[in-house]
Every structure is written in C-alpha cells, then in structure tokens.
Design an enzyme around this catalytic site. Structure first.
Site, PDB file in Angstrom:
ATOM      1  N   LYS A 190       1.153  -1.557   0.176  1.00 21.09           N
ATOM      2  CA  LYS A 190       0.236   0.064  -0.191  1.00 21.09           C
ATOM      3  C   LYS A 190       0.733   1.374   0.204  1.00 21.09           C
ATOM      4  O   LYS A 190       1.257   1.436   1.146  1.00 21.09           O
ATOM      5  CB  LYS A 190      -0.585   0.016   1.413  1.00 21.09           C
ATOM      6  CG  LYS A 190      -2.113   1.489   1.400  1.00 21.09           C
ATOM      7  CD  LYS A 190      -2.288   1.467   2.512  1.00 21.09           C
ATOM      8  CE  LYS A 190      -2.003   2.546   3.167  1.00 21.09           C
ATOM      9  NZ  LYS A 190      -2.346   4.218   2.433  1.00 21.09           N
ATOM     10  N   GLU A 266      10.255   1.000  10.440  1.00 22.46           N
ATOM     11  CA  GLU A 266      11.061   2.178  10.167  1.00 22.46           C
ATOM     12  C   GLU A 266      10.300   3.619  11.394  1.00 22.46           C
ATOM     13  O   GLU A 266       9.565   3.303   9.880  1.00 22.46           O
ATOM     14  CB  GLU A 266      11.077   2.281   8.933  1.00 22.46           C
ATOM     15  CG  GLU A 266      12.269   1.054   8.007  1.00 22.46           C
ATOM     16  CD  GLU A 266      13.743   0.787   9.369  1.00 22.46           C
ATOM     17  OE1 GLU A 266      13.919   1.875  10.081  1.00 22.46           O
ATOM     18  OE2 GLU A 266      14.073  -0.133   9.192  1.00 22.46           O
ATOM     19  N   CYS A 300      13.500  11.271   7.601  1.00 17.91           N
ATOM     20  CA  CYS A 300      13.435  10.105   8.832  1.00 17.91           C
ATOM     21  C   CYS A 300      14.287  10.486   9.287  1.00 17.91           C
ATOM     22  O   CYS A 300      14.546  10.885  10.226  1.00 17.91           O
ATOM     23  CB  CYS A 300      13.088   8.702   8.527  1.00 17.91           C
ATOM     24  SG  CYS A 300      14.115   7.508   8.060  1.00 17.91           S
ATOM     25  N   GLU A 397       9.036  14.928  16.132  1.00 18.83           N
ATOM     26  CA  GLU A 397       9.291  14.980  14.616  1.00 18.83           C
ATOM     27  C   GLU A 397       8.613  15.972  14.295  1.00 18.83           C
ATOM     28  O   GLU A 397       6.899  16.203  14.911  1.00 18.83           O
ATOM     29  CB  GLU A 397       9.034  13.144  14.577  1.00 18.83           C
ATOM     30  CG  GLU A 397       9.812  13.831  13.306  1.00 18.83           C
ATOM     31  CD  GLU A 397       9.867  11.795  12.084  1.00 18.83           C
ATOM     32  OE1 GLU A 397       8.324  11.155  12.860  1.00 18.83           O
ATOM     33  OE2 GLU A 397      10.573  11.492  11.858  1.00 18.83           O
TER      34      GLU A 397
HETATM   35  P1  NAD Z   1       1.903   7.882   8.370  1.00 27.79           P
HETATM   36  O1  NAD Z   1       2.132   6.593   9.564  1.00 27.79           O
HETATM   37  O2  NAD Z   1       1.108   8.502   8.843  1.00 27.79           O
HETATM   38  O3  NAD Z   1       1.501   7.051   7.244  1.00 27.79           O
HETATM   39  C1  NAD Z   1       2.514   5.912   7.070  1.00 27.79           C
HETATM   40  C2  NAD Z   1       1.291   5.061   6.137  1.00 27.79           C
HETATM   41  O4  NAD Z   1       0.515   4.398   7.379  1.00 27.79           O
HETATM   42  C3  NAD Z   1       0.681   5.420   6.163  1.00 27.79           C
HETATM   43  O5  NAD Z   1       0.627   4.486   3.731  1.00 27.79           O
HETATM   44  C4  NAD Z   1      -0.711   4.805   5.368  1.00 27.79           C
HETATM   45  O6  NAD Z   1      -2.172   5.161   4.515  1.00 27.79           O
HETATM   46  C5  NAD Z   1      -0.734   4.149   6.546  1.00 27.79           C
HETATM   47  N1  NAD Z   1      -1.555   4.023   7.773  1.00 27.79           N
HETATM   48  C6  NAD Z   1      -2.025   4.965   8.207  1.00 27.79           C
HETATM   49  N2  NAD Z   1      -2.845   4.561   8.919  1.00 27.79           N
HETATM   50  C7  NAD Z   1      -2.913   3.120   9.161  1.00 27.79           C
HETATM   51  C8  NAD Z   1      -3.307   2.381   9.566  1.00 27.79           C
HETATM   52  N3  NAD Z   1      -4.229   2.548  10.953  1.00 27.79           N
HETATM   53  N4  NAD Z   1      -3.706   1.130   9.171  1.00 27.79           N
HETATM   54  C9  NAD Z   1      -2.187   0.985   8.089  1.00 27.79           C
HETATM   55  N5  NAD Z   1      -1.905   1.797   8.022  1.00 27.79           N
HETATM   56  C10 NAD Z   1      -2.091   3.481   8.330  1.00 27.79           C
HETATM   57  O7  NAD Z   1       3.159   8.330   8.420  1.00 27.79           O
HETATM   58  P2  NAD Z   1       3.533   9.614   7.082  1.00 27.79           P
HETATM   59  O8  NAD Z   1       3.169  10.890   7.237  1.00 27.79           O
HETATM   60  O9  NAD Z   1       3.568   8.810   5.772  1.00 27.79           O
HETATM   61  O10 NAD Z   1       5.351   9.200   6.718  1.00 27.79           O
HETATM   62  C11 NAD Z   1       6.311  10.611   8.032  1.00 27.79           C
HETATM   63  C12 NAD Z   1       6.158   9.428   8.921  1.00 27.79           C
HETATM   64  O11 NAD Z   1       7.252   8.271   8.408  1.00 27.79           O
HETATM   65  C13 NAD Z   1       7.221   9.786   9.782  1.00 27.79           C
HETATM   66  O12 NAD Z   1       7.389   9.919  10.573  1.00 27.79           O
HETATM   67  C14 NAD Z   1       8.383   9.643   8.558  1.00 27.79           C
HETATM   68  O13 NAD Z   1      10.321  10.193   9.677  1.00 27.79           O
HETATM   69  C15 NAD Z   1       7.955   7.974   9.155  1.00 27.79           C
HETATM   70  N6  NAD Z   1       9.378   7.949   8.311  1.00 27.79           N
HETATM   71  C16 NAD Z   1      10.738   6.640   8.571  1.00 27.79           C
HETATM   72  C17 NAD Z   1      11.712   5.841   8.255  1.00 27.79           C
HETATM   73  C18 NAD Z   1      12.409   5.314   8.161  1.00 27.79           C
HETATM   74  O14 NAD Z   1      13.385   4.419   7.609  1.00 27.79           O
HETATM   75  N7  NAD Z   1      13.044   4.746   9.947  1.00 27.79           N
HETATM   76  C19 NAD Z   1      11.119   6.575   6.872  1.00 27.79           C
HETATM   77  C20 NAD Z   1      10.360   7.749   6.538  1.00 27.79           C
HETATM   78  C21 NAD Z   1       9.508   8.347   6.710  1.00 27.79           C
END
Ligand code: NAD
Length: 503
Positions: A190, A266, A300, A397
């Site tokens: 997804k 992650e 991230c 963050e």
């Molecule tokens: P998010 O957690 O809002 O969403 C990430 C994904 O999860 C999206 O596809 C979203 O649709 C899905 N999602 C949301 N709610 C869900 C649920 N209840 N069940 C299943 N899936 C669900 O994060 P974001 O805003 O898209 O991304 C930014 C975040 O990602 C930041 O916190 C960043 O630090 C982190 N990030 C971490 C790394 C790493 O390697 N550690 C890399 C890139 C981004």
C-alpha cells in the site's frame, strides 16, 4: 533558467484515472480519488482507490504466487537476473518515474532524477547479488545424544504486507521489495495516499522484467481501510512498515490481535547533529544544511537538532543562517530549486503550527517561520534557538525544514543532549579527532551514526531504529535476513550396515 517539461509519456498516463495492480493486471474500482500537485494545489491526476476486499484478492494472488513453483522453485541465479533486468528498466524509465515523484510530492525534479530513481534502481542490483548467497549453517553437535548432523535452511517468510510513507515513495519501497524478491517472498503493497503513481508504473516494469504475476501486488487507498486490512489480514506472514511512530504502535496491536505476523517498523526520528570545536566548520555548516533541508526536511533521519560547542556558536550560526536564507525554495520542476513545496497543504499547516507554538513557548526564531502566500504549499528553511530541551519543538518529530539549535560545553553534555528524546534513528558527529568520533559514536543511542557526514545512505549498511524509532533493520545483510526464517533440520545418522559375511 532551465525548467523541466513533463514528458508526453507521463501526460498520456495521467489522462485517465490510474488503476492499481493485482496479479499482474491493472484493476479499476468504482471509486477514484484526486491527487493534488503540492507545487500549485491543483488536481493533476486521479487514481482508482482499493478496498478491503481488493486487499483480500491481492493477498490471495500473493499466496498463490508464493507457492507456485514458477516463483518458489526459481533458480536463485535466474531470480538475480530478473532483479538486474528490473534495475535496468527502472533506469531506462527514470524520467517518467522522477516526474511522477515530483508531481505527487514536490521533490525537486533533479533530486528525483539524480538521487531517488538511481538509488532505487541500484537497490535491486544490490539485492540481486544476495540471491545466490543465501545460506544456512552446518554445525557440530553440542550434546552427546548419538550420531546426528544438524543444519539450518533459510526460507522466505512468505506473503509480506508493505505499508509506505510519502516522503521517498520509490526508495523506501525498494528497501522492502528488493530483499523480498531476492528471498522468494511475495508482496501486497500500500503506497501512501498521495504518492502511488511511481510505484504503479514500477509494477508494470516488474512484469516486463519477468517477475511472475502475483509476486507484486499494489492496492491504493487510505490507511484506515486498505492499510488496516493489510495489517489485520490473517494470511499475511510479515508486515514491513515505514511511517510515523503513532501508526507503527497501532500496527503492533493489529498484529497481536490477528495472527502475530512478524513486524519491521521504520518509524520517526529527531536526529541530532553534534558539532565539536575541532570540526572543519565550513564542512559542518554545509552538512547541517543538507541534513535538515534536503527533501524539505521530510526525511526520517533529518538532522533536526543541532548541538554546537559553545565556543563556535556565534560564528557557526551566522554562516548557517546566511546559507539557509540563500537556499532557493520554489517550483520543483525548476532545475535551480533546492527546496520544493511541503508534500501537502495540511502538512505545511501542521509544521507552521508547531513553529508558532514553539515561539510562543520561548524559542527564538533565527530565520524562516513564515508561510508564503499563493497556491503552493511552500515553507522556508526555519532555524530556532531552543533552550528548553523538554519543549515539543525538540522532543517531537516535525518532518519539515525546521532546525532547533542549542549549545554544550563538554563531550558528556553533548551526548546527553543527543540522547535526550524517545527516538533513536540517526545522528552525526562532526570532529577532527578520531578518538572523540569513536567515543561519541559508541555513546549515541541510535541505529546509525555518520562521522563528518549526515544522511548518506548505503545499500550495504543497515538502517533502523533504537528506542521508539522502530524494530528491525533495512538494507545490508540484516535487511535481507528480515525476509528469511531459519529452519533447523536434524539428521540421525545410523551406523553403516555391516556387510554380510564380515566378522
Ligand atoms: P503515517 O504513519 O501517517 O503513514 C504511513 C503509511 O501508513 C501510509 O501509507 C498510511 O496510509 C498508512 N496508515 C495510516 N494509518 C494506518 C492504519 N491505521 N493502519 C495501516 N496503515 C495506516 O506516516 P507518513 O506521514 O506517511 O510518513 C512520515 C513518517 O514516516 C515520519 O514519521 C517519518 O519519520 C517516517 N519515516 C520513517 C523512515 C525510517 O526509515 N525510519 C523513513 C521514512 C519515513
């Protein structure tokens, strides 16, 4: 001033709602959702949105592909050649893929073409090399119970759900898909709501490269519906997630409440940049700028907390602020642009609210901190002096171009400041002393430390979190092992039969 023109191939692709992808075929649903270009706020494409029942079909296709001898018994060298072919195809379509990244999330086109897409392609070459090197062990037995021989087999974990964020749509997908393919797993993916297009194009390229139908399935849609259906599906063996710590926490419950699927998480970060008085200060200023303002801070491992030795603070901050103010924020299709827009209007507003709240609580704004007028969701490089280390600006963050600065007097203070959040993703140490670099690196509570650099990923070097930045590792051999499970096989060796007639 050079400006990139969107190619005819991309324009043609976006003329109709873009379908998602199950079992090697494009899937159209009853519902389409608009995608907004963050550079101007306009709808530039629509995409078919999946549902929980599409996830179910995708999982069925992935399960069938997982046990299909065409994939399950494919020779490892043949699988490696497919991954190489896929990398070549990605490179051959770099412009198209980069355009889709830029239109969806505002990444400057040159960064997409010169970094995101080549790094994504190279990930498949790196993991192609592992296909023929997956090996178990053969061990001498440790307990005297008779003549036995023990060995381990490394087997793929099975059907892997992958839930992705929007900040590096291809790169972060590659860190999961490439090791999954190298080990013989199958995928139900997804993408983030705003950034599905590049990965959907990639799925077509994977078919062209020879990846069997059903090995890669992509279902677009919301986290609440499609993401949750993946997280809670009882026939998914493992979930690989990149996203926020809050969402990751919910996925742990989902896995626990359903089939205890394995998890790699992650999650978020609040990574420190430590600059000592003996550092090459010009290099450190440039490094600190790249660490927080690359991809408009939507990274991230972004270096969002800068700790300076008190003796260098004044000179360092003067250079830093002047360089930050000179960065070019603007149209991501313009080759001169260094910071494109924030990925969405709502995310820009969230960033600005945090900055305003921080200033109201006593942080001193050194530059930026204003939202621009006009349709695009731009936000300027923003630097704040924040004395209170317990403040939300320092502890939470922000995921935008916002840097918090504080000072230290001793190495011990620097380490304590760096380790003072619940996160533990990354850090950088800027010093010319090898022993200090080593001492400090060892004391930092995080999954990766750069010395005199920041955010230079390498395919052979694992990345992942300590603390609330996550579970497991991506990239390198450790990243491969997350997609394998070990099976021990014990052979009882019978004594050789005594030939008839012997005494
Ligand atoms: P998010 O957690 O809002 O969403 C990430 C994904 O999860 C999206 O596809 C979203 O649709 C899905 N999602 C949301 N709610 C869900 C649920 N209840 N069940 C299943 N899936 C669900 O994060 P974001 O805003 O898209 O991304 C930014 C975040 O990602 C930041 O916190 C960043 O630090 C982190 N990030 C971490 C790394 C790493 O390697 N550690 C890399 C890139 C981004």
């Amino acid at each position: 001033m050079a400006r990139h023109d969107i190619s005819a191939a991309t324009t043609a692709r976006l003329a109709e709602p873009v379908p998602f992808w199950i079992n090697g075929e494009a899937v159209r649903s009853a519902r389409t959702v608009p995608l907004h270009n963050p550079a101007n706020g306009q709808v530039f494409a629509t995409v078919h949105a999946g549902t929980a029942s599409d996830v179910d079909r995708a999982v069925g296709a992935a399960r069938a592909a997982f046990v299909n001898p065409a994939w399950a018994e494919m020779n490892a060298a043949v699988r490696a050649r497919i991954l190489w072919r896929l990398a070549d195809l990605v490179e051959a379509h770099a412009t198209e893929l980069a355009e889709l990244e830029t239109l969806c999330m505002g990444k400057p086109i040159l960064a997409a073409m010169q970094m995101e897409v080549p790094f994504f392609a190279e990930t498949f070459r790196y993991f192609a090399g592992w296909c023929t090197k997956i090996a178990g062990t053969s061990a001498a037995l440790s307990f005297p119970v008779g003549d036995l021989h023990g060995m381990t087999l490394q087997e793929p974990v099975g059907v892997v759900g992958m839930i992705l964020p929007w900040n590096g749509p291809l790169v972060i997908a590659g860190w999961k898909i490439a090791p999954a393919l190298a080990t013989g797993c199958t995928c139900v993916i997804k993408p983030a709501e705003a950034t599905p297009l590049s990965l959907l194009r990639f799925a077509e390229l994977a078919k062209q490269a020879g990846v069997p139908d059903g090995v890669i399935n992509i279902v677009t849609g919301s986290g609440a519906e499609v993401g949750s259906a993946i997280a809670r599906h009882a026939d998914i063996d493992k979930l690989a997630f990149t996203g926020s710590t809050g969402t990751g926490r919910g996925l742990v419950h989902d896995a626990a409440d359903t089939n205890l699927k394995k998890l790699t998480l992650e999650l978020g970060g609040k990574s420190p940049v430590l600059v000592f008085e003996d550092a090459d200060l010009d290099a450190a200023v440039d490094g600190a700028i790249d660490a927080i303002f690359g991809n408009s801070g939507q990274v991230c491992v972004a270096g969002s907390r800068l700790y300076l030795h008190a003796s260098i603070r004044e000179a360092f901050v003067a250079k830093l602020v002047s360089k930050a103010e000179a960065l070019r924020v603007g149209d991501p299709l313009d080759h001169q642009t260094q910071l494109g827009p924030i990925a969405s209007q709502s995310h820009r507003e969230a960033i600005h609210r945090r900055v305003e709240a921080g200033v109201a609580a006593g942080a001193v704004l050194l530059c930026g901190g204003r939202t621009s007028q006009g349709a695009g969701s731009y936000y300027p490089p923003t630097i704040l002096d924040v004395a209170d280390q317990s403040s939300a600006l320092v502890q939470d963050e922000i995921f935008g171009p916002v840097l918090c600065i504080a000072t230290f007097d001793t190495e011990q203070q620097a380490v304590a400041l760096a380790n003072g959040t619940r996160y533990g993703l990354a850090a950088s140490v800027w010093t010319s002393q090898v022993d200090r670099a080593f001492r400090v690196s060892r004391s930092l509570h995080c999954g990766i430390v750069w010395v005199n650099a920041h955010n230079i990923p390498d395919l052979g070097t694992p990345i992942g979190g300590y603390g609330q930045s996550g579970w497991g590792r991506e990239l390198g051999q450790l990243g491969l092992l997350e997609y394998l499970q070990s099976k021990s096989v014990m052979f009882k060796i019978s004594p050789a039969p005594v030939p008839a007639g012997s005494v």
